[in-house]
Design an enzyme around this catalytic site. Structure first.
Site, mmCIF file in Angstrom:
data_model
loop_
_atom_site.group_PDB
_atom_site.id
_atom_site.type_symbol
_atom_site.label_atom_id
_atom_site.label_comp_id
_atom_site.label_asym_id
_atom_site.label_seq_id
_atom_site.Cartn_x
_atom_site.Cartn_y
_atom_site.Cartn_z
ATOM 1 N N SER A 19 11.160 4.305 5.506
ATOM 2 C CA SER A 19 12.469 4.743 5.020
ATOM 3 C C SER A 19 12.660 6.239 5.230
ATOM 4 O O SER A 19 13.745 6.700 5.606
ATOM 5 C CB SER A 19 12.625 4.407 3.533
ATOM 6 O OG SER A 19 12.616 3.014 3.324
ATOM 7 N N ALA A 46 12.610 -3.733 12.111
ATOM 8 C CA ALA A 46 12.166 -5.058 11.664
ATOM 9 C C ALA A 46 11.624 -4.966 10.238
ATOM 10 O O ALA A 46 10.775 -4.134 9.940
ATOM 11 C CB ALA A 46 11.093 -5.601 12.599
ATOM 12 N N LYS A 107 -4.184 3.219 9.941
ATOM 13 C CA LYS A 107 -5.590 3.610 10.118
ATOM 14 C C LYS A 107 -6.546 2.420 10.093
ATOM 15 O O LYS A 107 -7.531 2.384 10.827
ATOM 16 C CB LYS A 107 -6.015 4.631 9.058
ATOM 17 C CG LYS A 107 -6.071 4.151 7.617
ATOM 18 C CD LYS A 107 -4.841 4.539 6.863
ATOM 19 C CE LYS A 107 -4.883 4.144 5.393
ATOM 20 N NZ LYS A 107 -3.624 4.490 4.699
ATOM 21 N N ILE A 138 -1.090 16.463 7.416
ATOM 22 C CA ILE A 138 -2.008 17.463 7.957
ATOM 23 C C ILE A 138 -2.190 17.231 9.456
ATOM 24 O O ILE A 138 -2.604 16.147 9.874
ATOM 25 C CB ILE A 138 -3.378 17.389 7.264
ATOM 26 C CG1 ILE A 138 -3.223 17.617 5.766
ATOM 27 C CG2 ILE A 138 -4.339 18.415 7.854
ATOM 28 C CD1 ILE A 138 -4.498 17.369 4.972
ATOM 29 N N ASP A 203 -10.567 2.940 2.485
ATOM 30 C CA ASP A 203 -9.535 3.724 3.167
ATOM 31 C C ASP A 203 -10.152 4.922 3.891
ATOM 32 O O ASP A 203 -9.855 5.182 5.060
ATOM 33 C CB ASP A 203 -8.496 4.196 2.144
ATOM 34 C CG ASP A 203 -7.479 5.154 2.724
ATOM 35 O OD1 ASP A 203 -6.550 4.698 3.401
ATOM 36 O OD2 ASP A 203 -7.623 6.370 2.501
ATOM 37 N N LYS A 207 -10.552 6.152 8.169
ATOM 38 C CA LYS A 207 -10.225 7.479 8.686
ATOM 39 C C LYS A 207 -11.455 8.153 9.280
ATOM 40 O O LYS A 207 -11.361 8.858 10.290
ATOM 41 C CB LYS A 207 -9.622 8.325 7.563
ATOM 42 C CG LYS A 207 -8.299 7.763 7.055
ATOM 43 C CD LYS A 207 -7.845 8.426 5.770
ATOM 44 C CE LYS A 207 -6.558 7.785 5.255
ATOM 45 N NZ LYS A 207 -6.141 8.340 3.950
#
EC number: 1.1.1.3
Length: 431
Positions: A19, A46, A107, A138, A203, A207
């Site tokens: 958005s 989509a 990721k 970043i 997570d 990365k």
């Protein structure tokens, strides 16, 4: 601006990040188009639910048919912000097959299937850009891929998950327990209802894999990353770190070993308060890069959120659009080095081991003998009485994870050891 070229964009997904991308692309279109050298036109988006409220975005752009976005011959660039592995992987591969450049913030997908995606993009001669996949706003991917390409990176360390950094910051500054701060983070929207991916380091591991592959010109999968989360960190651990003038952070670490292998891992680490990473508070991220010629560099800023992540995506949009205008592509995947991944057991670092022991003569000597037998040199020892028991805090010199594991196993079997309370890595001169 080129008078003969429009760049049409399709987007997969339109949540918090999507958005913001759509809104900013509309709001700043004239400026972004001038920078790109062509008119940037968002043509289709989509989504799963076409009726969901998305303020400020033209409703006519939305479709529930993702394949129609991929198959639209007019669309030049696909922005993937839908997340997840499937169907994102199939849709990106189809987009590449159709000659479209792709920008993704995914990721988890890159860390698991990056090799397939990069190969497909290389074979088709299109761009695959992913600045937003690591550390939000970043700029770390482009500097490592382009600015530092003439140097040799030796180590990258990052605080790359805002949820865990927020929790550890509050534990350090306010002395609170993990569970208490986690509830607060959830109420503030920093943590998901199911926080497993964040607090268990999943997570951050994705990365870490992306960063390691980029830094060391080798393909690294999330399956290559050793991972520990922060759910076992206690207020006592944080208090001990404070007495040492250290702070605990969840670090993603990728480094070259002495025999030119890649060590890549995610785990809680004690960092001296004098280190720049120690000052990274709350939900902010930072990536600390060490290179042979450039020395030490740190990239710091908001690591997540709609607008910050959209900023990174739009930077990629401008870069990729420029390439489309000039019929060129950006830097390709660099995996020429093909370095091996070092097993975690071979990784060398410093450790802090906190144990409860019987408070009687000869205990310290017996403990020291176990360390010596396993080949782990002791740097410091601190003992404090607790009634019939004592707390012993041992900080080692550099040792391998394999030696540490053997040491902890031997300690836990000793009659004089009540409990091995915690084992933490320490970022020090020998790590």
């Amino acid at each position: 601006m080129s008078a003969h070229k429009n760049i049409y964009i399709g987007m997969l997904g339109c949540g918090v990040v999507g958005s913001q991308v759509a809104a900013l692309l509309e709001k700043n279109n004239a400026e972004l188009s001038t920078r790109a050298g062509a008119k940037l036109i968002l043509k289709k988006i989509a989504v799963r639910d076409i009726k969901a409220a998305r303020e400020g975005i033209n409703q006519s752009l939305f479709t529930t048919d993702a394949q129609s976005v991929i198959d639209d011959s007019e669309i030049d660039i696909i922005i993937e912000v839908m997340g997840g592995i499937d169907p994102a992987r199939e849709l990106i591969l189809a987009a590449i097959k159709n000659g479209k450049s792709v920008i993704t913030a995914n990721k988890a997908l890159l860390a698991l299937h990056g090799a397939d995606l990069f190969t497909a993009a290389d074979n088709k001669g299109v761009d695959l850009y992913y600045e937003a996949a690591v550390a939000g706003a970043i700029p770390i991917i482009r500097p490592m891929r382009e600015s530092l390409v003439g140097d040799q990176i030796t180590r990258v360390m990052g605080i790359v998950n805002g949820t865990t950094n927020y929790i550890l910051t509050k534990m350090d500054e306010e002395g609170r327990a993990f569970a208490d701060v986690l509830k607060e983070a959830q109420s503030l929207g920093y943590a998901e209802a199911d926080p497993t991916a964040d607090v268990e380091g999943i997570d951050a591991a994705s990365k870490a894999a992306i960063i390691a592959g980029l830094a060391f010109h080798s393909r690294v999968s999330v399956d290559d990353v050793y991972r520990e989360g922060i759910s076992s960190i206690t207020a006592d651990d944080v208090a001990v770190a404070k007495t040492m003038n250290h702070v605990i952070k969840l670090l993603a670490i990728a480094e070259l070993t002495s025999d030119d292998r890649i060590s890549v891992r995610v785990h809680p680490t004690l960092i001296p308060r004098s280190h720049p990473l120690a000052a990274v508070r709350n939900a902010f991220n930072a990536v600390f890069v060490e290179a042979k010629s450039a020395g030490q560099l740190m990239f710091y800023g908001p690591g997540a959120g709609g607008a910050p992540t959209a900023s990174a995506i739009l930077g990629d949009v401008v870069a990729v659009a420029r390439h489309r205008v000039s019929d060129s592509v950006g830097p390709r995947e660099s995996d020429y080095a093909d370095r091996a991944i070092a097993p975690i057991g071979d990784t060398k670092t410093q450790f802090l081991i906190r144990l409860n022991v019987a408070d009687k003569p000869g205990v310290l000597a017996a403990i020291a003998q176990v360390f010596a037998k396993e080949g782990v040199s002791i740097q410091t020892v601190r003992q404090s009485g607790r009634g019939n028991d004592a707390e012993l805090i041992v900080v080692s010199h550099g040792a391998t994870e394999e030696a540490l594991s053997s040491t902890v196993s031997a300690l836990s079997k000793m009659d004089i050891v009540t409990k091995v309370e915690s084992v933490l890595r320490v970022l020090g001169s020998q790590s």
